[in-house]
Scaffold this active site. Structure first.
Site, PDB file in Angstrom:
ATOM      1  N   HIS A   1      -3.534  -5.244   1.709  1.00 38.58           N
ATOM      2  CA  HIS A   1      -2.798  -5.518   2.996  1.00 38.58           C
ATOM      3  C   HIS A   1      -2.591  -7.144   3.498  1.00 38.58           C
ATOM      4  O   HIS A   1      -3.512  -7.453   4.021  1.00 38.58           O
ATOM      5  CB  HIS A   1      -3.512  -4.598   3.936  1.00 38.58           C
ATOM      6  CG  HIS A   1      -3.261  -3.318   3.724  1.00 38.58           C
ATOM      7  ND1 HIS A   1      -2.318  -2.565   4.646  1.00 38.58           N
ATOM      8  CD2 HIS A   1      -4.021  -2.160   3.247  1.00 38.58           C
ATOM      9  CE1 HIS A   1      -2.054  -1.256   4.464  1.00 38.58           C
ATOM     10  NE2 HIS A   1      -3.141  -1.080   3.565  1.00 38.58           N
TER      11      HIS A   1
ATOM     12  N   CYS B   1       0.803  -1.181   0.043  1.00 39.36           N
ATOM     13  CA  CYS B   1      -0.068  -0.060  -0.003  1.00 39.36           C
ATOM     14  C   CYS B   1       0.968   1.222   0.055  1.00 39.36           C
ATOM     15  O   CYS B   1       1.707   1.551  -1.007  1.00 39.36           O
ATOM     16  CB  CYS B   1      -0.983   0.066   1.245  1.00 39.36           C
ATOM     17  SG  CYS B   1      -2.372   1.058   0.827  1.00 39.36           S
TER      18      CYS B   1
ATOM     19  N   GLU C   1      -1.023  -8.387   5.407  1.00 41.27           N
ATOM     20  CA  GLU C   1      -0.816  -8.610   7.060  1.00 41.27           C
ATOM     21  C   GLU C   1      -1.935  -8.326   7.887  1.00 41.27           C
ATOM     22  O   GLU C   1      -1.987  -8.677   9.005  1.00 41.27           O
ATOM     23  CB  GLU C   1       0.302  -7.520   7.482  1.00 41.27           C
ATOM     24  CG  GLU C   1      -0.066  -6.175   7.517  1.00 41.27           C
ATOM     25  CD  GLU C   1      -0.423  -5.436   6.104  1.00 41.27           C
ATOM     26  OE1 GLU C   1      -0.172  -5.851   5.170  1.00 41.27           O
ATOM     27  OE2 GLU C   1      -0.742  -4.055   6.051  1.00 41.27           O
TER      28      GLU C   1
HETATM   29  N1  GLN Z   1      -3.628   6.350   1.144  1.00 44.81           N
HETATM   30  C1  GLN Z   1      -2.232   5.964   1.578  1.00 44.81           C
HETATM   31  C2  GLN Z   1      -1.223   6.733   0.987  1.00 44.81           C
HETATM   32  O1  GLN Z   1      -1.545   7.303  -0.131  1.00 44.81           O
HETATM   33  C3  GLN Z   1      -2.076   4.587   1.597  1.00 44.81           C
HETATM   34  C4  GLN Z   1      -3.017   3.871   2.557  1.00 44.81           C
HETATM   35  C5  GLN Z   1      -2.443   2.552   3.155  1.00 44.81           C
HETATM   36  O2  GLN Z   1      -1.206   2.444   3.304  1.00 44.81           O
HETATM   37  N2  GLN Z   1      -3.145   1.607   3.548  1.00 44.81           N
HETATM   38  O3  GLN Z   1      -0.208   6.835   1.381  1.00 44.81           O
END
Ligand code: GLN
Length: 191
Positions: free
Chosen positions: A172, A79, A174
């Site tokens: 995610h 992410c 995890e």
């Molecule tokens: N929206 C976050 C970003 O742009 C990422 C979200 C996340 O890691 N769950 O950094």
């Protein structure tokens, strides 16, 4: 010998990654100073907020040390971590590390669906054939370069991409009870 896996612990959900690695028999090391990288076989860049992480990576002097580490060892970004691992990001406040040839668009799946779960086909993993992927304000990978391999798609979008020793995923793993992606990453540390 247990693998020693660093988890960047400046911000975000590093503790969940560390817990999963521990359950898999690896040694999880929370990384807060760049000199700690020397003791790691691999590194995870967790989810969080990529704008905040940019500032922290900069103030703790992590940019060159992580780039150098990634030339030799496996790195997985999830992410926000995938946004940081990217070559390009649509938001000028984010300075990516350029570890993998992808372009990321932040928060691309829209406000009203900030978070969602999708059953994605995961032929790169051992059975069962699908993975329950949790997306939280996820980025979209809008381009994956010719040297990359897309391992998992969500519809037409790449959501897990590999380029040699670098893995980037927009969801995610995890946060699930499914260890297969962390096992896949641990296998990368064994060559
Ligand atoms: N929206 C976050 C970003 O742009 C990422 C979200 C996340 O890691 N769950 O950094």
């Amino acid at each position: 010998m247990a693998r020693r896996i660093g988890v960047l612990a400046l911000q975000g959900d590093f503790a969940k990654h560390a817990a999963m690695l521990t359950r898999l028999g690896a040694t999880a090391l929370e990384i807060r100073r760049e000199r700690q990288l020397a003791g790691c076989d691999a590194l995870i860049l967790p989810g969080g907020e990529s704008t905040t992480l940019t500032k922290l990576l900069d103030s703790y002097g992590f940019y060159e040390p992580i780039r150098d580490f990634a030339r030799r060892r496996p790195v997985m970004g999830t992410c926000a971590g995938a946004i940081l691992a990217a070559r390009e990001v649509d938001d000028p406040r984010v300075r990516p590390l350029n570890l993998i040839d992808i372009s990321a668009r932040r928060n691309a799946y829209g406000r009203q669906v900030d978070s969602f779960i999708a059953e994605v086909a995961a032929p790169c993993l051992p059975p069962p054939p699908r993975f329950r992927a949790i997306f939280i304000r996820a980025p979209q990978i809008v381009r994956a370069g010719p040297e990359t391999e897309v391992l998992i798609f969500l519809g037409p979008d790449p959501v897990m991409v590999r380029q040699e020793n670098i893995l980037a995923l927009t969801f995610h793993p995890e946060l699930t009870e499914d260890f297969r992606i962390h096992e896949y990453f641990l296998a990368m540390t064994r060559g």
